[in-house]
Design an enzyme around this catalytic site. Structure first.
Site, short mmCIF file in Angstrom:
data_model
loop_
_atom_site.label_atom_id
_atom_site.label_comp_id
_atom_site.label_asym_id
_atom_site.label_seq_id
_atom_site.Cartn_x
_atom_site.Cartn_y
_atom_site.Cartn_z
N HIS A 1 2.48 8.87 0.39
CA HIS A 1 1.17 8.80 -0.64
C HIS A 1 1.40 9.70 -1.67
CE1 HIS A 1 -1.63 7.18 2.65
NE2 HIS A 1 -0.57 7.67 3.47
N THR B 1 -5.94 7.11 7.40
CA THR B 1 -6.66 7.31 5.85
C THR B 1 -6.60 5.87 5.30
OG1 THR B 1 -4.27 7.71 4.87
CG2 THR B 1 -5.57 9.46 5.85
N THR B 2 -6.17 5.04 5.97
CA THR B 2 -6.45 3.73 5.50
C THR B 2 -7.31 2.71 6.45
OG1 THR B 2 -4.38 2.88 6.72
CG2 THR B 2 -4.12 3.36 4.44
N HIS C 1 5.69 7.25 5.94
CA HIS C 1 5.24 6.61 4.82
C HIS C 1 4.68 7.75 3.93
CE1 HIS C 1 1.57 6.45 7.19
NE2 HIS C 1 1.08 6.87 5.94
N HIS D 1 0.73 -1.29 0.00
CA HIS D 1 0.10 0.06 -0.02
C HIS D 1 0.89 1.34 0.06
CE1 HIS D 1 -3.39 -2.32 0.60
NE2 HIS D 1 -2.90 -2.74 1.98
N HIS E 1 3.74 11.17 5.76
CA HIS E 1 3.07 11.17 7.15
C HIS E 1 4.03 10.51 8.14
CE1 HIS E 1 -0.98 10.70 4.95
NE2 HIS E 1 -0.85 11.94 5.04
ZN LIG Z 1 -0.59 7.93 5.39
#
Ligand SMILES: [Zn+2]
Length: 242
Positions: free
Chosen positions: A109, A193-194, A107, A82, A126
């Site tokens: 995005h 957000t996941t 991590h 992801h 993030h």
């Molecule tokens: Zn994130």
């Protein structure tokens, strides 16, 4: 068409890995359906304080300085299907709302999850912190396309191409070189957000935007096989301070 196919194949890899580890699979093709995948994911559809958001309609607040006491602890990079995540050694702290939170991992995005006045950014990092009670604080950094980013390069060089891959970084990464609150920040409450989209997360989005080169942005996007951003969610009753 080819792009779509690559993205689907990457999804299969991600799901295969997720199933192997006993997690229900989810992906970025249908984020609006996350809430239906598992009972534990209900907040993804039912929550009223979800992330990300479009940062607009700001209210001026007396936001305290964010104390950052980071050391050079980013020691391992993983591809979890992801995102690309750098795990952090214990001992690096940030103080938010007068409480200490320890940096666990950071991590990425692409494109950005949070937007500012409707503007999307090509990349967002993030920095995920937790306190003793398991409460979370995320410090977010937005990247504009521009100059090559030396700190990202230290991670990107060792980015595992396959979901489930991990590598030890030969040179530990210092979060203090990647995130700064000196230009101020946007502050609101939100969620992961996941999935499981848990709420009660303190969000601080830094006004100090950084740059990443087009090549760096493309490398991340190609490794993940497509976009890795949840769409912006309703602000509802929340206020966004700056
Ligand atoms: Zn994130």
């Amino acid at each position: 068409m080819i792009r779509r196919l690559i993205w689907v194949l990457a999804g299969v890899t991600a799901c295969g890995q997720a199933l192997a580890s006993g997690e229900s699979h989810w992906g970025y093709d249908e984020p609006e359906r996350w809430g239906e995948l598992k009972p534990e994911y209900t907040m993804c559809s039912a929550g009223k304080n979800q992330s990300p958001v479009d940062i607009s309609g700001l209210i001026k607040g007396e936001l305290p300085a964010v104390g950052m006491n980071y050391s050079s602890g980013g020691h391992e990079v993983i591809n979890n299907g992801h995102t690309i995540q750098v795990n952090y050694k214990p001992g690096s702290k940030a103080s938010v709302d007068g409480r200490e939170f320890e940096l666990k991992q950071f991590h990425f995005h692409a494109p950005s999850e949070n937007t500012v006045d409707g503007k999307s950014f090509p990349l967002e990092a993030h920095f995920v912190h937790a306190n003793e009670n398991g409460e979370l604080a995320v410090l977010s950094v937005l990247y504009e396309e521009g100059e090559h980013n030396e700190q990202l390069a230290k991670v990107w060089e060792h980015m595992p191409a396959e979901a489930g891959g991990s590598k030890v970084l030969p040179t530990a990464v210092h979060a203090g070189d990647m995130v700064s609150a000196s230009a101020g920040y946007y502050r609101f409450n939100g969620s992961l957000t996941t999935p499981p989209c848990s709420e009660g997360v303190r969000w601080l989005v830094m006004k100090d935007y950084r740059t990443a080169s087009k090549e760096q942005i493309n490398q991340f996007m190609e490794t993940m096989g497509g976009p890795t951003n949840r769409p912006v969610q309703g602000v509802n009753a929340r206020i966004i301070l700056h």
